[in-house]
Design a protein around this motif. Structure first.
Motif, short mmCIF file in Angstrom:
data_model
loop_
_atom_site.label_atom_id
_atom_site.label_comp_id
_atom_site.label_asym_id
_atom_site.label_seq_id
_atom_site.Cartn_x
_atom_site.Cartn_y
_atom_site.Cartn_z
N TYR A 71 8.54 10.94 -4.00
CA TYR A 71 9.47 10.28 -5.16
C TYR A 71 11.04 10.11 -4.73
O TYR A 71 11.55 9.14 -5.07
CB TYR A 71 9.37 11.38 -6.45
N CYS A 72 11.44 11.13 -4.01
CA CYS A 72 13.07 11.20 -3.52
C CYS A 72 13.03 10.08 -2.63
O CYS A 72 13.96 9.29 -2.39
CB CYS A 72 12.98 12.59 -2.99
N MET A 132 10.22 -3.79 -2.24
CA MET A 132 9.40 -2.21 -2.64
C MET A 132 7.97 -2.41 -2.72
O MET A 132 7.21 -1.41 -2.57
CB MET A 132 10.17 -1.81 -4.20
N LYS A 133 7.66 -3.51 -3.30
CA LYS A 133 5.97 -3.53 -3.48
C LYS A 133 5.19 -3.55 -2.18
O LYS A 133 3.87 -3.06 -2.32
CB LYS A 133 5.77 -4.77 -4.26
N THR A 134 5.71 -4.13 -1.11
CA THR A 134 5.22 -3.87 -0.01
C THR A 134 4.84 -2.41 0.49
O THR A 134 3.87 -2.19 1.13
CB THR A 134 6.16 -4.21 1.48
N LEU A 163 15.03 4.51 -1.21
CA LEU A 163 14.87 3.22 -0.68
C LEU A 163 15.17 2.28 -1.87
O LEU A 163 15.70 1.26 -1.60
CB LEU A 163 13.37 2.96 -0.02
N LEU A 164 14.74 2.54 -2.95
CA LEU A 164 14.94 1.62 -4.11
C LEU A 164 16.32 1.29 -4.33
O LEU A 164 16.91 0.20 -4.71
CB LEU A 164 14.22 2.18 -5.27
N GLN A 165 17.14 2.45 -4.49
CA GLN A 165 18.69 2.36 -4.43
C GLN A 165 19.32 1.68 -3.24
O GLN A 165 20.27 0.89 -3.65
CB GLN A 165 19.03 3.97 -4.73
N ALA A 193 15.76 -0.21 9.05
CA ALA A 193 16.42 0.93 9.22
C ALA A 193 16.48 1.97 8.16
O ALA A 193 16.20 3.28 8.45
CB ALA A 193 17.87 0.66 9.62
N PRO A 194 16.63 1.32 6.95
CA PRO A 194 16.53 2.35 5.71
C PRO A 194 15.31 3.16 5.50
O PRO A 194 15.43 4.24 5.52
CB PRO A 194 17.01 1.39 4.64
#
Length: 313
Positions: A250-251, A275-277, A256-258, A17-18
């Motif tokens: 980048y955004c 995140m590495k995926t 996603l990281l946040q 979803a995200p």
């Protein structure tokens, strides 16, 4: 004027979803998003992550189609009841997953050699007249003839469209797509047909649409994981300038990281693993040394530093 709809394929481990929400915010170009398949596990229980992933309150894309994988009517019925309860009016049946653990249970492409079992599933569709059904399939598990056994069923049961990936299940994602067999099915399919498979460049999309002008759409999967601007480029007819692409990426990445940092309870290790995926496919032509550093990062600070360097060049 572009009039061929673009579908985002359901990809286990990637398009949750995200990912879908932020992809739509920062790139878009997609008309319909599919969720990774919902299934029942031991004891006929739903996975919590599946229920969370299809929760309408957690999804903000315009059109979302939840996908189901099942081998027997009872399984399918339970999952469709969940979809109906969540308010969905569209659903997709997975007849294409090639993963051996599911195939041996007659799920995904593993059910294609058994048309009587497929028919038992399609009969369940009749119990849910408010839901518009599609099927995502491969040519077969080990024989391309298997898909043609479904043709009479498509006329007999309420199937509104078919998404066809022209590979066999045993191929996984290797080898060439079988366009010769796809062409045969294209001519015979009684319902709208969507093409899926190896559409990784704008030229790939344009060639498929030119060769099959009556397609009801194209479904992109790994092509969008590699180049998130691909659908947007196709729809707009213009490729993003490199600087704008990097800024959007980048955004998208940082959103996603946040999200994962605030929702995952396993600390840096769990967030890094997720995140590495992204980088298994993402922008393979970008600085390979930095990509390797990203994949070998052991903490989030180092990871963020390498990502900023590769995307802000």
């Amino acid at each position: 004027m572009v009039d061929c709809p673009v579908y985002f394929a359901p990809l286990q481990g990637y398009t949750d979803a995200p990912y879908r929400n932020y992809f739509h915010t920062y790139f878009g170009g997609v008309d319909v998003y599919y969720t990774p398949f919902v299934r029942l596990e031991n004891g006929n229980k739903f996975r919590n992550r599946d229920i969370s992933d299809i929760d309408p309150l957690r999804n903000s894309v315009p059109i979302l189609v939840p996908q189901v994988i099942a081998s027997i009517p009872e399984e399918l019925r339970s999952i469709l009841c969940l979809f109906e309860k969540q308010g969905y009016t569209r659903a997709d049946l997975n007849l294409g997953c090639p993963f051996p653990l599911l195939v041996k249970r007659h799920k995904g492409s593993g059910i294609l050699p058994f048309p009587e079992e497929v028919e038992a599933l399609l009969k369940v569709f009749l119990e849910f007249p408010a839901i518009d059904f599609s099927i995502k399939a491969r040519l077969g598990w080990e024989s391309a003839d298997e898909i043609f056994r479904l043709l009479p069923l498509l006329e007999k049961y309420p199937v509104s469209r078919v998404v066809l990936h022209p590979r066999l299940g045993i191929q996984q994602y290797k080898g060439k797509t079988d366009l010769k067999t796809f062409s045969r099915f294209y001519e015979l399919c009684p319902v709208p047909l969507i093409y899926n498979g190896d559409l990784v460049t704008l030229e790939d999309i344009e060639c498929i649409i030119a060769d099959y002008p009556h397609l009801a759409g194209v479904m992109l999967g790994r092509g969008l994981l590699t180049d998130p601007s691909l659908a947007l480029t196709y729809k707009s007819g213009t490729k993003l300038p490199d600087s704008e692409f990097r800024e959007r990426l980048y955004c998208f990445h940082n959103a996603l990281l946040q999200y994962y940092s605030s929702h995952y309870q396993g600390g840096d290790h769990q967030v890094l693993a997720k995140m590495k995926t992204l980088w298994e496919y993402l922008c393979p032509d970008m600085d390979r040394k930095l990509r390797k550093c990203i994949l070998k990062s052991r903490n989030l600070d180092a990871y963020r530093s390498y990502v900023q360097e590769i995307l802000k060049k």
